[in-house]
Design a protein around this motif. Sequence first.
Motif, PDB file in Angstrom:
ATOM      1  N   GLU A 139       0.226  -1.048   0.249  1.00 59.27           N
ATOM      2  CA  GLU A 139       0.698  -0.478  -0.177  1.00 59.27           C
ATOM      3  C   GLU A 139       0.788   0.891   0.345  1.00 59.27           C
ATOM      4  O   GLU A 139       0.383   2.678   0.137  1.00 59.27           O
ATOM      5  N   TRP A 188      -6.115   1.005   0.695  1.00 56.35           N
ATOM      6  CA  TRP A 188      -5.686   1.252   0.179  1.00 56.35           C
ATOM      7  C   TRP A 188      -5.624   3.187  -0.720  1.00 56.35           C
ATOM      8  O   TRP A 188      -6.301   4.284  -0.585  1.00 56.35           O
ATOM      9  N   PRO A 189      -4.168   3.526  -1.152  1.00 58.27           N
ATOM     10  CA  PRO A 189      -4.337   4.934  -1.804  1.00 58.27           C
ATOM     11  C   PRO A 189      -5.131   4.845  -2.903  1.00 58.27           C
ATOM     12  O   PRO A 189      -4.519   4.001  -3.818  1.00 58.27           O
ATOM     13  N   GLU A 190      -5.946   6.194  -2.968  1.00 59.42           N
ATOM     14  CA  GLU A 190      -5.537   6.294  -4.328  1.00 59.42           C
ATOM     15  C   GLU A 190      -5.384   6.824  -5.210  1.00 59.42           C
ATOM     16  O   GLU A 190      -5.279   6.189  -7.010  1.00 59.42           O
ATOM     17  N   TRP A 191      -3.740   7.304  -4.916  1.00 56.54           N
ATOM     18  CA  TRP A 191      -2.964   7.275  -5.726  1.00 56.54           C
ATOM     19  C   TRP A 191      -2.052   6.231  -6.454  1.00 56.54           C
ATOM     20  O   TRP A 191      -1.812   5.809  -7.640  1.00 56.54           O
ATOM     21  N   LEU A 192      -2.920   4.668  -5.906  1.00 60.74           N
ATOM     22  CA  LEU A 192      -1.810   3.765  -6.075  1.00 60.74           C
ATOM     23  C   LEU A 192      -2.347   2.726  -7.415  1.00 60.74           C
ATOM     24  O   LEU A 192      -4.043   2.271  -6.793  1.00 60.74           O
ATOM     25  N   ASP A 193      -2.235   2.529  -8.467  1.00 60.01           N
ATOM     26  CA  ASP A 193      -2.646   2.295  -9.349  1.00 60.01           C
ATOM     27  C   ASP A 193      -2.123   0.393 -10.063  1.00 60.01           C
ATOM     28  O   ASP A 193      -2.466  -0.447 -10.220  1.00 60.01           O
ATOM     29  N   ARG A 194      -0.898   0.076  -9.170  1.00 57.69           N
ATOM     30  CA  ARG A 194       0.122  -0.917 -10.033  1.00 57.69           C
ATOM     31  C   ARG A 194      -0.962  -1.858  -8.723  1.00 57.69           C
ATOM     32  O   ARG A 194      -1.233  -2.147  -7.379  1.00 57.69           O
TER      33      ARG A 194
END
Length: 290
Positions: A69, A255-261
């Motif tokens: 995360e 889960w952070p909004e910026w993390l798309d992986r």
Amino acid sequence: MSDDLVQDRHAQATALLGTTGAARSRVDSKESERASRRWWDADAGQYHDTHGEFLGTASPGGEFVWCPEGLHEGDMRLLGEIAGKRILELGCGSAPCARWLAGQGAHPVGLDLSMGMLSRGVAAMNRGGPRVPLVQAGAEALPFASESFDLACSAFGAVPFVADSARVMREVARVLRPGGRWVFAVNHPMRWIFRDDPGPDGLEAVFPYFDRTPYTEFDADGRCTYVEHHRTIGDRVREIVAAGLLLDDIVEPDWPEWLDREWGQWSPLRGQIFPGTAIFVSHKPGTGAE
């Protein structure tokens, strides 16, 4: 868990070790240690190819990322004050966390079973940055004197891969000075219920939460090539308390909004519904490093 997904993400290791299947089966401390040493030696290359940039493993200065995360110790400060402190990192891998700690003025020591992982840490340090002592050893019998560290930490290292994690807690308590913190991150225990799949198939609960039988992979001769052990939240709490430590917090990262992986079973899809990581924050009673 999906065997195909696991093998795709670790194709080099499964090929090198001759992995032919997976099952839930009992594995003792000796077999767990043997399998984990061989696995992480075999998987070191592909692991760093996949996750190295995110973890800062190639950086001479390292980074301290607690979990998929993306929680960073520089922001979270779960260890508290670190400058001047002697810190033990269990399951350090290529030691990006220990190297980052050294850059912040701490005096860390990294410990790991795998020489393949440790050698990558040595290579990173040879490119510059702070030097960190690295020790090849298991976490169930720490090769250090009692009360020799101010702090101890582990970011997904050692704890999920040992048969006797209660012994690890006792060993950490032994080497900590009074007041010293012990902070470790592991797969959130509720993840055991689901397949190891970041997609929709990983949203269906199919395994019993209370089944502690380890997940194993094995070769054609039945030898264990990979093992991961399960403990419930309650198990972890009891192990910490039984070791004479005091539990301060359990962090379950959003889960952070910026993390798309995606990272193995971790994904934005699953992360929006249930936690993937549990970080246990504890300390040894007394005065000292608090």
